[in-house]
Design an enzyme around this catalytic site. Sequence first.
Site, PDB file in Angstrom:
ATOM      1  N   ASP A 139      71.884  27.109  53.794  1.00  0.00           N
ATOM      2  CA  ASP A 139      70.982  27.000  54.944  1.00  0.00           C
ATOM      3  C   ASP A 139      69.628  26.417  54.556  1.00  0.00           C
ATOM      4  OD1 ASP A 139      72.805  28.125  56.888  1.00  0.00           O
ATOM      5  OD2 ASP A 139      72.565  29.984  55.754  1.00  0.00           O
ATOM      6  N   ASP A 179      72.407  26.125  47.577  1.00  0.00           N
ATOM      7  CA  ASP A 179      72.158  26.964  48.739  1.00  0.00           C
ATOM      8  C   ASP A 179      72.733  26.220  49.948  1.00  0.00           C
ATOM      9  OD1 ASP A 179      70.835  28.930  50.460  1.00  0.00           O
ATOM     10  OD2 ASP A 179      69.429  27.314  50.914  1.00  0.00           O
TER      11      ASP A 179
END
Length: 195
Positions: free
Chosen positions: A14, A12
């Site tokens: 953020d 991922d």
Amino acid sequence: MTVRKQKRFGLDIDGTVTDPATFLPYLNEQFQKTLTLEDITDYDLTKSLGITSEEFWKWMEQHEQTIYKQAKKADGVDQVLEEWKQEHELIYITARASHLEEITKNWFEQQNLPFHHIELVGKHDKIEAIRTHEIDIFFEDKHDNAVAIAETFAIPVILMDTPYNRLPTPANVVRINHWTEAKAWVDEWLKRSGF
């Protein structure tokens, strides 16, 4: 059957590769708050801000490009990813929408962060992208994503510890406080996997 010589690391962006507090200065300024990361105990920021979902997403549409362009890296992430890129594929799977692709790739290049592929799925559900890319291990900060990925694929999921993700997790979700700790855990996992 051919066995891959390298693992596929799904990451991922953020709150995982970027500092989880990235949004706070912008939110505090806009909504006249003094929130710290410790104040954010739910992934849904509207709860901490006391605003509606509509207000949040309207604000987000106006500010997301600036925030993503100026995001800070998570502490220690660059050294770890640089080492991993030598032997493994780094595939980023993010909830960011496709219109942010250029900004996202430019940010990676400006930060000198390695990547083999970046996929912007435009939603928090990353299951299909993980299946498509045959990810072996995933790195995430969103609790329900981490749990769903771990349960769907029976792969290890490294959950970057934040105040907003401290709910119980299955055994194959490993809570980590720092990228150096993630590297140590992954190094052991790779040894156990025969790498």
